[in-house]
Design an enzyme around this catalytic site. Sequence first.
Site, PDB file in Angstrom:
ATOM      1  N   HIS A   2       0.474  -0.541   1.408  1.00  8.88           N
ATOM      2  CA  HIS A   2      -0.018   0.767   0.968  1.00  8.88           C
ATOM      3  C   HIS A   2      -0.771   0.637  -0.354  1.00  8.88           C
ATOM      4  CE1 HIS A   2       0.698   4.676  -1.310  1.00  8.88           C
ATOM      5  NE2 HIS A   2      -0.168   4.974  -0.373  1.00  8.88           N
TER       6      HIS A   2
ATOM      7  N   VAL B 176      -0.821  -2.657  -4.591  1.00  9.10           N
ATOM      8  CA  VAL B 176      -0.522  -2.537  -3.167  1.00  9.10           C
ATOM      9  C   VAL B 176       0.998  -2.589  -3.037  1.00  9.10           C
ATOM     10  CG1 VAL B 176      -0.786  -3.465  -0.845  1.00  9.10           C
ATOM     11  CG2 VAL B 176      -2.647  -3.718  -2.501  1.00  9.10           C
ATOM     12  N   GLU B 177       1.576  -1.560  -2.416  1.00 11.08           N
ATOM     13  CA  GLU B 177       3.013  -1.562  -2.154  1.00 11.08           C
ATOM     14  C   GLU B 177       3.255  -2.270  -0.824  1.00 11.08           C
ATOM     15  OE1 GLU B 177       4.935   2.369  -4.060  1.00 11.08           O
ATOM     16  OE2 GLU B 177       3.425   2.801  -2.541  1.00 11.08           O
ATOM     17  N   VAL B 178       3.917  -3.407  -0.870  1.00 13.32           N
ATOM     18  CA  VAL B 178       4.256  -4.161   0.342  1.00 13.32           C
ATOM     19  C   VAL B 178       5.675  -3.770   0.732  1.00 13.32           C
ATOM     20  CG1 VAL B 178       4.643  -6.454   1.316  1.00 13.32           C
ATOM     21  CG2 VAL B 178       2.717  -6.062  -0.247  1.00 13.32           C
TER      22      VAL B 178
END
Length: 302
Positions: free
Chosen positions: A128, A139-141
Site C-alpha cells: 500500500h 509503502v506499507e507491506v
Amino acid sequence: MTVSNVASVGFGVIGQSWARLFLTHGLHVTVFDPRPDLADVVAATEKAAGVPAGTITIAPTAEAAAKDADWVQEAGPENVDWKRETFAAMLGAAPSTAIIATSSSAIPATLIAKNLDDAGAARVLVGHPFNPPHVMPLVEVVPGERTSEEATNAALEFYRAVGKSPIRINKEIPGFVGNRLQIAIIREAVSLVQAGVITAEDLDTLVETSIGTRWAAVGPFKAFHLGGGPQGLAHLVEHVLRNLDEMATPLPYDFSAEAMKPLLDSVNDAYGLPPKPEIAEFRDAVQEATLTARAEAAKKLK
C-alpha cells in the site's frame, strides 16, 4: 529477487503513478485496464516519466499482463470479489516465482487470498503506497495469514530497489497504519471545525506551520522523545501526558451530509471544486523539496 518485468493492473491515478516510478528505474512495464482511453493515458504516463512513446506494453487482459511479470502491482477497484477473481486469474498466468501485490488501502491480503490454494496465497500481499507513489517514499507491506516470509522479504527488497521506504506491518488491521493515523487526525479536525473552535482554512495553516513541518523531520515518538530532554519520552509521560485528560477528551463529530455541509462549503470556497491544480503542484513541489532536504541532511550527519 530480481525484477525486470512489472505488470501494472488497474491504471487509474495510483496505477499510473506506480508505472511512472517503475519506468524511471528502468523496468519494463506492461499495463492492463479496461478503460477506453487507456492508450492516451499510457502515452501521458510515458511522457511524464521521460521515456519514449511505446515503452509501455498494453495487454488485453490482466492475465496477459501478468504472463511474463516478475512482479504484479494491482491498483484496481476496491472490490474484494473483483480482486479475488483477478488475482486467481493472474496467478494462473504468471510465472511461479511472481509476487502479486495489491495497492488496496483497506482490503487485507488474507481476504483476497481466501479461495486460493496455499501456493497461490503465499505470493499475495499488500503493497500500500501513499499517493502519489512516484513521489511519496512509504509503502506499507502487509502480509496475509498465508503469505510466505520469502514473499514478504522480497517485497521489502523490491520496494527499496525502486527508491521506496517500505515498512512491514505485523498484523492485518482495517486501514493498516498510515490511514488510521490520518483518520484519527481528520476526525479531530472535523470536530474542532464543527464546534466553531477554528475554521477549516486556519486549521490547515496551523498544521502546515507547526506539527506538519515537525513531522516532516521526525515522527511523533521521536519528536516527543526529543521534547522530553535528557530523560526523553519518559519525562513527558510522567510530567505532561498524564495530566492531559481534558485535552484528550474527544469533541463530538458528525459526518452526516447535513452536518458536513458548512465545512465542505468553507473548504470548497477556500480551495476550489475541483481543487485548484496549483494546490497539487505546490504540494508535490514541497513534498519533493522536503524529501531532498531530508536526504541531504542525512548525508551531512553521517
